[in-house]
Design a protein around this motif. Structure first.
Motif, PDB file in Angstrom:
ATOM      1  N   THR A  32      -6.809  10.790 -10.922  1.00  0.00           N
ATOM      2  CA  THR A  32      -6.834   9.473 -10.339  1.00  0.00           C
ATOM      3  C   THR A  32      -5.774   9.312  -9.175  1.00  0.00           C
ATOM      4  OG1 THR A  32      -7.168   8.291 -12.633  1.00  0.00           O
ATOM      5  CG2 THR A  32      -5.932   6.970 -10.812  1.00  0.00           C
ATOM      6  N   ALA A  33      -4.495  10.147  -9.476  1.00  0.00           N
ATOM      7  CA  ALA A  33      -3.712  10.258  -8.192  1.00  0.00           C
ATOM      8  C   ALA A  33      -4.227  10.861  -6.991  1.00  0.00           C
ATOM      9  CB  ALA A  33      -2.398  10.921  -8.828  1.00  0.00           C
ATOM     10  N   HIS A  34      -4.920  12.071  -7.201  1.00  0.00           N
ATOM     11  CA  HIS A  34      -5.596  12.824  -6.293  1.00  0.00           C
ATOM     12  C   HIS A  34      -6.508  11.774  -5.365  1.00  0.00           C
ATOM     13  CE1 HIS A  34      -8.533  15.343  -4.164  1.00  0.00           C
ATOM     14  NE2 HIS A  34      -7.277  16.238  -3.829  1.00  0.00           N
ATOM     15  N   ALA A  35      -7.037  10.831  -6.152  1.00  0.00           N
ATOM     16  CA  ALA A  35      -8.203   9.959  -5.517  1.00  0.00           C
ATOM     17  C   ALA A  35      -7.470   8.914  -4.714  1.00  0.00           C
ATOM     18  CB  ALA A  35      -9.109   9.424  -6.497  1.00  0.00           C
ATOM     19  N   VAL A  36      -6.187   8.416  -5.138  1.00  0.00           N
ATOM     20  CA  VAL A  36      -5.705   7.257  -4.378  1.00  0.00           C
ATOM     21  C   VAL A  36      -4.963   8.294  -3.068  1.00  0.00           C
ATOM     22  CG1 VAL A  36      -3.396   6.271  -4.459  1.00  0.00           C
ATOM     23  CG2 VAL A  36      -4.815   6.301  -6.407  1.00  0.00           C
ATOM     24  N   ILE A  37      -4.699   9.052  -3.161  1.00  0.00           N
ATOM     25  CA  ILE A  37      -3.958   9.980  -2.214  1.00  0.00           C
ATOM     26  C   ILE A  37      -4.982  10.381  -1.122  1.00  0.00           C
ATOM     27  CG2 ILE A  37      -2.723  12.169  -1.374  1.00  0.00           C
ATOM     28  CD1 ILE A  37      -1.341  12.054  -4.142  1.00  0.00           C
ATOM     29  N   THR A  38      -6.135  10.794  -1.566  1.00  0.00           N
ATOM     30  CA  THR A  38      -7.264  11.421  -0.666  1.00  0.00           C
ATOM     31  C   THR A  38      -8.081  10.699   0.065  1.00  0.00           C
ATOM     32  OG1 THR A  38      -8.452  12.188  -2.477  1.00  0.00           O
ATOM     33  CG2 THR A  38      -6.801  13.898  -1.478  1.00  0.00           C
ATOM     34  N   VAL A  39      -8.322   9.353  -0.834  1.00  0.00           N
ATOM     35  CA  VAL A  39      -9.273   8.475  -0.491  1.00  0.00           C
ATOM     36  C   VAL A  39      -8.311   7.152   0.397  1.00  0.00           C
ATOM     37  CG1 VAL A  39     -11.118   6.823  -0.857  1.00  0.00           C
ATOM     38  CG2 VAL A  39     -10.956   9.091  -2.059  1.00  0.00           C
ATOM     39  N   PHE A  81      -9.512   3.462  -4.539  1.00  0.00           N
ATOM     40  CA  PHE A  81      -9.939   3.850  -3.192  1.00  0.00           C
ATOM     41  C   PHE A  81      -9.402   2.702  -1.954  1.00  0.00           C
ATOM     42  CE2 PHE A  81     -14.274   5.448  -4.464  1.00  0.00           C
ATOM     43  CZ  PHE A  81     -13.673   6.664  -5.207  1.00  0.00           C
ATOM     44  N   GLY A  82      -8.879   1.735  -2.696  1.00  0.00           N
ATOM     45  CA  GLY A  82      -8.319   0.648  -1.603  1.00  0.00           C
ATOM     46  C   GLY A  82      -9.112  -0.639  -1.407  1.00  0.00           C
ATOM     47  N   HIS A  83      -8.841  -2.001  -1.402  1.00  0.00           N
ATOM     48  CA  HIS A  83      -9.304  -3.121  -1.241  1.00  0.00           C
ATOM     49  C   HIS A  83     -10.345  -2.977   0.075  1.00  0.00           C
ATOM     50  CE1 HIS A  83      -6.969  -4.778  -4.019  1.00  0.00           C
ATOM     51  NE2 HIS A  83      -5.848  -4.704  -3.325  1.00  0.00           N
ATOM     52  N   ASP A  97       0.879  -1.193   0.102  1.00  0.00           N
ATOM     53  CA  ASP A  97      -0.173  -0.133  -0.057  1.00  0.00           C
ATOM     54  C   ASP A  97       0.663   1.148   0.012  1.00  0.00           C
ATOM     55  OD1 ASP A  97      -2.786  -1.044   0.280  1.00  0.00           O
ATOM     56  OD2 ASP A  97      -1.918  -2.065   1.968  1.00  0.00           O
ATOM     57  N   CYS A  98       1.974   1.171   0.753  1.00  0.00           N
ATOM     58  CA  CYS A  98       2.695   2.465   0.580  1.00  0.00           C
ATOM     59  C   CYS A  98       3.283   2.490  -0.614  1.00  0.00           C
ATOM     60  CB  CYS A  98       4.105   2.035   1.596  1.00  0.00           C
ATOM     61  SG  CYS A  98       3.493   2.487   3.366  1.00  0.00           S
ATOM     62  N   ALA A  99       3.725   1.317  -1.449  1.00  0.00           N
ATOM     63  CA  ALA A  99       4.205   1.774  -2.938  1.00  0.00           C
ATOM     64  C   ALA A  99       3.273   2.239  -3.814  1.00  0.00           C
ATOM     65  CB  ALA A  99       4.741   0.251  -3.488  1.00  0.00           C
ATOM     66  N   ILE A 100       1.828   1.884  -3.425  1.00  0.00           N
ATOM     67  CA  ILE A 100       0.753   2.453  -4.303  1.00  0.00           C
ATOM     68  C   ILE A 100       0.651   4.162  -4.206  1.00  0.00           C
ATOM     69  CG2 ILE A 100      -1.744   2.105  -4.909  1.00  0.00           C
ATOM     70  CD1 ILE A 100      -1.565  -0.608  -4.085  1.00  0.00           C
ATOM     71  N   LEU A 101       0.794   4.207  -2.909  1.00  0.00           N
ATOM     72  CA  LEU A 101       0.702   5.608  -2.585  1.00  0.00           C
ATOM     73  C   LEU A 101       1.831   6.624  -3.105  1.00  0.00           C
ATOM     74  CD1 LEU A 101      -0.449   5.544   1.110  1.00  0.00           C
ATOM     75  CD2 LEU A 101      -1.755   6.250  -0.845  1.00  0.00           C
TER      76      LEU A 101
END
Length: 354
Positions: A88-95, A281-283, A53-57
């Motif tokens: 997409t990057a903003h959604a990954v970071i903020t959600v 959003f994450g699993h 998850d850290c790698a995805i962020l």
């Protein structure tokens, strides 16, 4: 090999809060499931528990320079690609980032966990970390589907028509979020309020400044419109996911609440794996939401890893393991909007189950 989360060292979790002892005989089903999941966590590497998850962020942040540069292009195709990449990057970071940070799932250190919560929730997400953790972790998770406490009523806006609520109102989330954050600062200490305002402003201004000086936007208005478009890009599924997975399921009275394992299995639903939303959003917010509510301190990747264990165990014990498709839930909410989103939900009594 990883240490077991601190709350798992207790006898069991009180359904009224995350952590806290409860006699074994009252929660034997939950204890048995907890032991199975705990064994898997202990056998997992740091890469599995936090690293993925850290790698995805990190990848989301790494995409931002390319997105800002693509937005310089006068060609529609490249500009659109930059917009999609930034949204997409903003959604990954903020959600995904803010959600994991609120649960302390990004670091084993509590101090660093607090730092990440402030960074992802306030600087990136434009909300107050203290109110976010209070509303999500201490209320929603501790009191899932308990009427008046953690019943997802925050997401109900009963005066809006169903079409507006489901398809238009979510687009205002980037504007509404900082305004709600300001309202949440009432009653807080002046130092905390000033810190939150400055950090939220830093996040907005940094985005705005980079659009002007890196992406080459020539007017403040066009830069602001681009910011809002990127920040609203995933607002519709974000609101949909928040209501689809709880509202319309079993609701409980604060005075006659079920044991934790019944509360979570009856009041939480998984959506199917989705290549876009599962990773954005994450699993734990999409296909592993049941697992997340049973074990909220687990990272997204670990929720996915223990999913077969949890689903098999619940089916063995003849407990519900609820799943439904995104479009199926959307049709349900569209046709039963008055019943689910306007009127008060009926209380569920789990007679003979416990």
């Amino acid at each position: 090999m990883q240490d077991v989360p601190e709350e798992w060292r207790e006898v069991d979790a009180d359904p009224r809060r995350e952590g806290g002892p409860m006699p074994l005989e009252r929660e034997s089903l939950m204890m048995e499931l907890r032991r199975r999941v705990q064994r898997t966590v202990r056998e997992s590497s740091w890469w599995e528990t936090r690293g993925v998850d850290c790698a995805i962020l990190t990848a989301a942040f790494a995409c931002l320079p390319a997105a800002f540069l693509l937005l310089r292009s006068s060609q529609v195709l490249w500009f659109t690609l930059g917009l999609l990449l930034m949204g997409t990057a903003h959604a990954v970071i903020t959600v995904k980032g803010a959600h994991l940070a609120s649960h302390g799932a990004l670091s084993e250190s509590r101090a660093w966990g607090d730092v990440w919560a402030i960074f992802f929730i306030e600087v990136c997400g434009s909300f107050t970390a203290r109110a976010g953790v209070q509303a999500h972790v201490k209320m929603h998770h501790a009191h899932t589907n308990i009427i008046g406490l953690g019943d997802s009523s925050t997401w109900r806006v009963p005066f809006l028509p169903r079409g507006v609520y489901l398809f238009l109102a979510p687009l205002a989330v980037p504007i509404i979020t900082p305004l709600v954050a300001l309202a949440q600062l009432r009653g807080q200490s002046p130092a905390y309020a000033v810190r939150t305002v400055l950090l939220v402003a830093l996040g907005w201004y940094s985005h705005y400044w980079l659009l002007l000086h890196v992406s080459g936007f020539r007017s403040a208005g066009s830069a602001v419109l681009c910011m809002l478009a990127c920040r609203a890009m995933f607002s519709l599924p974000y609101i949909h996911v928040n209501i689809f997975q709880h509202i319309g399921l079993a609701m409980f009275s604060p005075n006659r609440r079920p044991k934790r394992i019944y509360q979570m299995t009856h009041g939480v639903l998984n959506l199917p794996r989705n290549p876009l939303l599962d990773w954005t959003f994450g699993h734990s917010l999409i296909s592993c939401h049941v697992e997340h509510h049973l074990f909220p301190s687990l990272s997204d990747h670990m929720c996915l890893k223990v999913k077969p264990i949890v689903s098999k165990y619940l089916k063995e014990k003849e407990l519900p393991y609820q799943e439904d498709a995104y479009l199926s839930r959307l049709r349900l909410f569209f046709h039963k909007y008055q019943e689910l989103m306007v009127f008060a939900p009926p209380i569920t009594e789990l007679v003979g189950v416990q």
